[in-house]
Motif scaffolding. Structure first.
Motif, short mmCIF file in Angstrom:
data_model
loop_
_atom_site.label_atom_id
_atom_site.label_comp_id
_atom_site.label_asym_id
_atom_site.label_seq_id
_atom_site.Cartn_x
_atom_site.Cartn_y
_atom_site.Cartn_z
N LYS A 68 0.83 -1.20 0.00
CA LYS A 68 0.00 0.00 0.00
C LYS A 68 0.86 1.25 0.00
CE LYS A 68 -3.89 2.37 0.61
NZ LYS A 68 -4.94 2.41 -0.43
N PHE A 69 1.80 1.34 0.94
CA PHE A 69 2.58 2.57 1.07
C PHE A 69 3.63 2.69 -0.03
CE2 PHE A 69 0.51 2.59 5.15
CZ PHE A 69 0.28 3.93 5.36
N TRP A 70 4.11 1.57 -0.55
CA TRP A 70 5.01 1.64 -1.71
C TRP A 70 4.26 2.24 -2.90
CZ3 TRP A 70 10.19 -0.01 -2.38
CH2 TRP A 70 10.65 0.05 -3.71
N ALA A 71 3.03 1.80 -3.11
CA ALA A 71 2.26 2.27 -4.27
C ALA A 71 1.98 3.76 -4.21
CB ALA A 71 0.94 1.50 -4.36
N HIS A 72 1.84 4.31 -3.02
CA HIS A 72 1.49 5.72 -2.88
C HIS A 72 2.71 6.61 -2.66
CE1 HIS A 72 -2.90 5.53 -2.99
NE2 HIS A 72 -2.75 4.33 -2.45
N ALA A 73 3.91 6.04 -2.71
CA ALA A 73 5.13 6.83 -2.54
C ALA A 73 5.79 7.07 -3.90
CB ALA A 73 6.10 6.12 -1.61
N SER A 74 6.37 8.23 -4.06
CA SER A 74 7.13 8.54 -5.27
C SER A 74 8.62 8.46 -5.00
CB SER A 74 6.77 9.93 -5.79
OG SER A 74 6.97 10.91 -4.81
N VAL A 75 9.02 8.46 -3.72
CA VAL A 75 10.42 8.30 -3.33
C VAL A 75 10.48 7.17 -2.31
CG1 VAL A 75 12.43 9.36 -2.25
CG2 VAL A 75 10.92 10.74 -3.69
N ARG A 76 11.36 6.18 -2.55
CA ARG A 76 11.51 5.05 -1.62
C ARG A 76 12.98 4.91 -1.29
NH1 ARG A 76 8.35 3.94 -6.67
NH2 ARG A 76 6.21 3.70 -5.95
N ILE A 77 13.30 4.89 0.00
CA ILE A 77 14.68 4.81 0.46
C ILE A 77 14.83 3.63 1.42
CG2 ILE A 77 16.54 6.00 1.69
CD1 ILE A 77 15.34 8.63 0.83
N CYS A 78 15.87 2.86 1.22
CA CYS A 78 16.21 1.79 2.16
C CYS A 78 17.27 2.31 3.13
CB CYS A 78 16.75 0.57 1.43
SG CYS A 78 15.53 -0.30 0.42
N ALA A 79 17.02 2.16 4.41
CA ALA A 79 17.99 2.55 5.43
C ALA A 79 18.95 1.39 5.64
CB ALA A 79 17.28 2.91 6.73
N ASP A 80 20.12 1.47 5.01
CA ASP A 80 21.18 0.47 5.16
C ASP A 80 20.65 -0.95 4.97
OD1 ASP A 80 23.57 -0.77 5.65
OD2 ASP A 80 23.98 0.21 7.54
N GLY A 81 20.58 -1.74 6.05
CA GLY A 81 20.13 -3.13 5.94
C GLY A 81 18.70 -3.30 5.49
N GLY A 82 17.93 -2.22 5.41
CA GLY A 82 16.60 -2.30 4.83
C GLY A 82 16.65 -2.78 3.39
N ALA A 83 17.79 -2.55 2.73
CA ALA A 83 17.95 -3.05 1.35
C ALA A 83 17.99 -4.57 1.34
CB ALA A 83 19.21 -2.47 0.73
N ASN A 84 18.62 -5.19 2.36
CA ASN A 84 18.60 -6.65 2.47
C ASN A 84 17.17 -7.16 2.59
OD1 ASN A 84 21.40 -6.61 2.50
ND2 ASN A 84 21.53 -6.73 4.75
N ARG A 85 16.38 -6.47 3.43
CA ARG A 85 14.99 -6.89 3.65
C ARG A 85 14.18 -6.79 2.38
NH1 ARG A 85 14.32 -9.05 8.96
NH2 ARG A 85 15.91 -8.05 10.26
N LEU A 86 14.39 -5.72 1.62
CA LEU A 86 13.66 -5.56 0.37
C LEU A 86 14.08 -6.63 -0.63
CD1 LEU A 86 11.67 -3.77 -1.26
CD2 LEU A 86 13.65 -2.43 -2.01
N TYR A 87 15.36 -6.87 -0.73
CA TYR A 87 15.88 -7.85 -1.68
C TYR A 87 15.41 -9.26 -1.32
CZ TYR A 87 19.37 -10.37 -4.49
OH TYR A 87 19.99 -11.19 -5.38
N ASP A 88 15.51 -9.63 -0.04
CA ASP A 88 15.17 -10.98 0.39
C ASP A 88 13.68 -11.22 0.48
OD1 ASP A 88 17.89 -11.45 0.63
OD2 ASP A 88 17.93 -11.05 2.80
N GLY A 89 12.91 -10.15 0.68
CA GLY A 89 11.47 -10.30 0.91
C GLY A 89 10.65 -10.45 -0.34
N LEU A 90 11.28 -10.30 -1.51
CA LEU A 90 10.55 -10.38 -2.78
C LEU A 90 11.16 -11.44 -3.68
CD1 LEU A 90 10.31 -6.53 -3.45
CD2 LEU A 90 8.53 -7.99 -2.47
N GLY A 91 10.31 -12.07 -4.49
CA GLY A 91 10.79 -13.04 -5.46
C GLY A 91 11.53 -12.35 -6.60
#
Length: 319
Positions: A68-91
């Protein structure tokens, strides 16, 4: 809007109730008529306002809140290890569709192969080794200055250099033209390690008034800071409530009054070790225009928090 005089005991009905716009899970909070022209209805965006999503290094990727919040955002930033979570959490295929605008932090948590993959996709990677600020604050600073240019940018850089000479607790936080039109939603800020959750709440106070809205999102709750004065809170019944709380974090709230809660406050003071309004419940107060919500008048800033409904944490709420 009139300033509430804490020496009198007038009820809310004697104040001008027009011109206030609701505070919702999207973090709306207004204290003056100047802010009353925005809209956060489903599918709508306020003119000139940008939504930004920060993903922290917690288990927050996937499920209704993320999509939901990804769809309504125009800017998305990963805070350091948040990039791991994004990468690992999606196929694999889905990962290609969810690329952050930037990765920022001291980069001590994000894996090298994750950095390399996102760099190859054109994502910006910004390292900041300041040991006196956490990764979330580094991301907030990035958002403050994104889109600023020319003389504004040079002035901001000079201010930043001057501020770096001070310890973080003495650094002044000033809004920019960009930050004042940016709604920031921090995904994974609540329900994690206790000290990290407290650090996120601390930044609500530290960045008060810097962004248009700053909202903390957890798997089970949402929180944002209500400024001193008069606030109208209008919960989104589709995703939040009815359980709620008013938290005087860090300092005493000398006086607070509400209408629309199961256990309304009538001018009491709140502080840790004294009265704290947790496990309260929204029953709703109807305004003259028919909208239902909660009136809150407070002498000092307090954190408003609400429970998120279970269905918002389900994967089938992919949007």
């Amino acid at each position: 809007m009139p300033v509430f005089n804490w020496r009198n005991r007038r009820d809310f009905g004697e104040h001008d109730a027009q011109g206030l716009v609701a505070a919702t899970a999207a973090g709306q909070q207004y204290g003056s008529e100047d802010d009353s022209d925005g809209s956060d209805e489903e599918g709508e965006k306020e003119e000139g306002v940008e939504n930004a999503l920060i993903i922290l290094n917690t288990d927050c990727v996937g499920g209704g809140l993320f999509y939901k919040f990804w769809a309504h955002a125009s800017v998305r930033i990963c805070a350091d290890g948040g990039a791991n979570r994004l990468y690992d959490g999606l196929g694999g295929e889905e990962r290609e569709q969810f690329l952050p605008s930037a990765i920022k932090g001291d980069l001590d948590s994000v894996r090298p192969e994750v950095v390399a993959w996102y760099k190859a996709k054109g994502c910006r990677v910004v390292k900041n080794g300041d040991v006196d600020t956490n990764d979330l604050e580094k991301c907030l600073e990035l958002l403050k200055h994104t889109g600023e240019g020319g003389n504004d940018q040079r002035q901001q850089q000079q201010q930043q250099q001057q501020q770096q000479e001070l310890p973080p607790w003495e650094r002044k936080q000033h809004p920019t033209r960009q930050s004042l039109r940016t709604n920031v939603f921090v995904l994974g800020a609540l329900g994690q390690r206790f000290d990290h959750a407290m650090a996120s709440c601390h930044l609500l106070y530290r960045y008060a008034g810097v962004f248009k809205r700053l909202v903390l999102l957890g798997n089970e709750s949402v929180a944002f800071l209500l400024p001193e004065g008069r606030n109208w809170v209008e919960p989104d019944g589709r995703m939040e409530g009815p359980l709620c709380g008013l938290i005087p974090l860090g300092r005493q709230c000398r006086e607070i009054r509400t209408r629309g809660l199961k256990w309304d406050l009538r001018g009491e003071s709140m502080e840790f070790g004294g009265l704290v309004s947790t496990s309260n419940e929204v029953v709703g107060e109807r305004r003259e225009d028919g909208r239902e919500g909660v009136w809150i008048e407070t002498s000092d800033p307090v954190i408003w928090t609400m429970a998120l409904k279970e269905e918002w944490r389900k994967d089938f709420l992919h949007v």
